[in-house]
Design an enzyme around this catalytic site. Structure first.
Site, PDB file in Angstrom:
ATOM      1  N   SER A   1      -7.551  -5.414  -8.318  1.00  0.00           N
ATOM      2  CA  SER A   1      -6.484  -4.499  -7.892  1.00  0.00           C
ATOM      3  C   SER A   1      -5.439  -4.257  -8.986  1.00  0.00           C
ATOM      4  O   SER A   1      -5.770  -3.772 -10.045  1.00  0.00           O
ATOM      5  CB  SER A   1      -5.853  -5.047  -6.613  1.00  0.00           C
ATOM      6  OG  SER A   1      -5.043  -4.087  -6.013  1.00  0.00           O
TER       7      SER A   1
ATOM      8  N   ASP B   1      -2.548   2.036  -8.962  1.00  0.00           N
ATOM      9  CA  ASP B   1      -2.865   0.744  -9.573  1.00  0.00           C
ATOM     10  C   ASP B   1      -4.275   0.839 -10.165  1.00  0.00           C
ATOM     11  O   ASP B   1      -4.887   1.912 -10.137  1.00  0.00           O
ATOM     12  CB  ASP B   1      -2.722  -0.393  -8.553  1.00  0.00           C
ATOM     13  CG  ASP B   1      -3.726  -0.323  -7.426  1.00  0.00           C
ATOM     14  OD1 ASP B   1      -4.255   0.779  -7.168  1.00  0.00           O
ATOM     15  OD2 ASP B   1      -3.996  -1.357  -6.796  1.00  0.00           O
TER      16      ASP B   1
ATOM     17  N   ASP C   1      -7.252  -0.097  -9.199  1.00  0.00           N
ATOM     18  CA  ASP C   1      -8.415   0.259  -8.379  1.00  0.00           C
ATOM     19  C   ASP C   1      -8.147   1.387  -7.391  1.00  0.00           C
ATOM     20  O   ASP C   1      -9.047   1.783  -6.658  1.00  0.00           O
ATOM     21  CB  ASP C   1      -8.971  -0.971  -7.655  1.00  0.00           C
ATOM     22  CG  ASP C   1      -8.023  -1.502  -6.594  1.00  0.00           C
ATOM     23  OD1 ASP C   1      -6.794  -1.436  -6.809  1.00  0.00           O
ATOM     24  OD2 ASP C   1      -8.496  -1.996  -5.559  1.00  0.00           O
TER      25      ASP C   1
ATOM     26  N   ASP D   1      -6.157   1.772  -4.621  1.00  0.00           N
ATOM     27  CA  ASP D   1      -5.755   1.725  -3.218  1.00  0.00           C
ATOM     28  C   ASP D   1      -4.241   1.915  -3.080  1.00  0.00           C
ATOM     29  O   ASP D   1      -3.735   2.077  -1.980  1.00  0.00           O
ATOM     30  CB  ASP D   1      -6.249   0.460  -2.489  1.00  0.00           C
ATOM     31  CG  ASP D   1      -5.811  -0.828  -3.139  1.00  0.00           C
ATOM     32  OD1 ASP D   1      -5.172  -0.773  -4.203  1.00  0.00           O
ATOM     33  OD2 ASP D   1      -6.106  -1.903  -2.582  1.00  0.00           O
TER      34      ASP D   1
HETATM   35 MG    MG Z   1      -5.236  -2.197  -5.519  1.00  0.00          MG
END
Ligand code: MG
Length: 432
Positions: A89, A227, A229, A231
């Site tokens: 993340s 960020d 990744d 999400d």
């Molecule tokens: Mg994330």
């Protein structure tokens, strides 16, 4: 092994190929069809390949969608038993992890995670015969995610310039293309995937977004940052101001006409004051927000870290969908003008170090003491949140470190400081 964000740790210390193999074997023993994907970290292929070996050895068929964002992986999971994403993340380069998603896009509940842990711990994996080893194939998934979002949200009518800071992460191959298809003029920033994260740490907090802020000001463009990744999604205004996420929660809730929204217990009371919907507060962590949204059939959920869940699309926090939704909202109304009219209440966060046993012992004393305050509501789903007429306090043991966290927010600065001192000293006393 599993925390509330899946498995996470430093590569080749906590997160090793050996661990990934074991998790793959355990999951291969439970699930039949698995989709896997990875972010651009230097260790992601190493971890993914070990995971895939374990899955195949225990008979699971694997579809590898390669380098994708986490929401893309979660969106693909609807065609499989689960989706497994290799990412850490927003953490720095030396971290990696594994996050598992169900068909509806939500993270697997802790109960299911414990079952996987048990198979690993007690070595209960089931290897299959050579002729039953799982099938492996590669597929493309980003196009389908883009089309899904476009079909749901559609294009914009007015001209719009958008700077997208992909933090050298997984959204480099999706958000700029999606927003262009919606009709935006897109300027990309840090959109070369690079696991060293040369521009800034891939966490979209204000201090990491200086480049984006000055570019938005110079280009008279709105800014979006993710960020690593994808999400998470945060916003910068066209004069270069970072927008506080609790205010964005108010705007999104209004825009989607939400009747029931879910936020974590550490959320600002600006949400209670300005959202015209029932506000349910739950445990901190996106899996708990998703679970509560399902339970109460809520229509919007969010965390002030920049996590947005729109259940009509997916139970996965989808920063890419949220970026498109924000652009659409900005096309239809003067979002920044409305945000300027929302107040910023004084808020203070801090913590006191203490060992875990001491904290456990002190909690009932703290509860007794806190009930002496003149409050209107007490929420105890995750620590203790006490809501007063014009202020609230949250006292919560940290899930990851030996400390107790304290948050105080009030409408007036003096009141906040006074309350902070009282509560801080009270917690200290109880820990003695
Ligand atoms: Mg994330």
């Amino acid at each position: 092994m599993f925390g509330t964000s899946g498995i996470r740790g430093v590569v080749n210390k906590e997160i090793t190929p050996e661990l990934a193999l074991k998790v793959g074997e355990a999951c291969g023993s439970i699930y039949e069809k698995v989709v896997v994907g990875n972010d651009p970290r230097t260790s992601s292929l190493m971890i993914k390949n070990a995971l895939i070996s374990g899955l195949l050895a225990c008979g699971a068929d694997v579809v590898d969608i390669g380098f994708v964002s986490t929401p893309t992986l979660a969106y693909s999971a609807k065609k499989y038993d689960v989706g497994m994403m290799i990412t850490a993340s927003h953490n720095p380069s030396q971290y990696n992890g594994i996050k598992i998603f169900k068909r509806d896009g939500s993270g697997i509940p802790l109960k299911e995670a414990r079952r996987i842990e048990e198979i690993v711990r007690e070595n209960k994996k089931r290897y299959v015969n050579w002729d039953e080893i799982g099938e492996y194939k590669k597929e493309e998934a980003t196009g389908e995610h883009i089309n899904g979002i476009l079909g749901d949200i559609g294009g914009i009518k007015n001209e719009m310039r958008v700077v997208v800071d992909c933090s050298n992460g997984a959204t480099s191959t999706i958000t700029p293309y999606l927003l262009r298809k919606m009709g935006c003029k897109v300027i990309t920033l840090n959109a070369q995937p690079d696991g060293y994260f040369p521009a800034h740490n891939p966490e979209p907090v204000e201090e990491n977004l200086q480049q984006l802020k000055s570019m938005c000001g110079a280009e008279d463009a709105i800014g979006i940052a993710h960020d690593c990744d994808g999400d998470r999604m945060v916003v910068v205004s066209n004069n270069g101001n970072y927008i506080e996420n609790d205010k964005l929660i108010v705007m999104f809730a209004k825009y989607v006409n939400a009747r029931k929204i879910v936020v974590p217990v550490d959320s600002s009371m600006v949400i209670d004051d300005y959202v015209d919907a029932e506000v349910i507060k739950t445990r901190v962590g996106d899996i708990f927000i998703s679970e509560m949204l399902k339970e109460i059939k809520g229509d919007f959920g969010a965390e002030a870290s920049g996590t947005w869940i729109f259940p009509s699309f997916s139970y996965c926090p989808d920063g890419i969908y949220a970026a498109a939704k924000f652009v659409k909202m900005t096309d239809e109304m003067d979002v920044f003008e409305e945000i300027r009219e929302l107040p910023s209440y004084p808020l203070k966060r801090g913590s006191i170090m203490a060992d875990r046993d001491k904290i456990k012992e002190a909690l009932s004393k703290i509860e007794e003491e806190i009930k002496k305050l003149d409050f209107v509501k007490l929420i105890d789903v995750d620590g203790l949140r006490v809501e007063m007429e014009d202020a609230w306090v949250l006292i919560r043991p940290s899930g990851t470190e030996p400390k107790i966290r304290i948050t105080v927010e009030a409408k007036e600065k003096n009141c906040m400081e006074e309350l902070w001192n009282d509560v801080f000293n009270m917690v200290k006393r109880c820990l003695k």
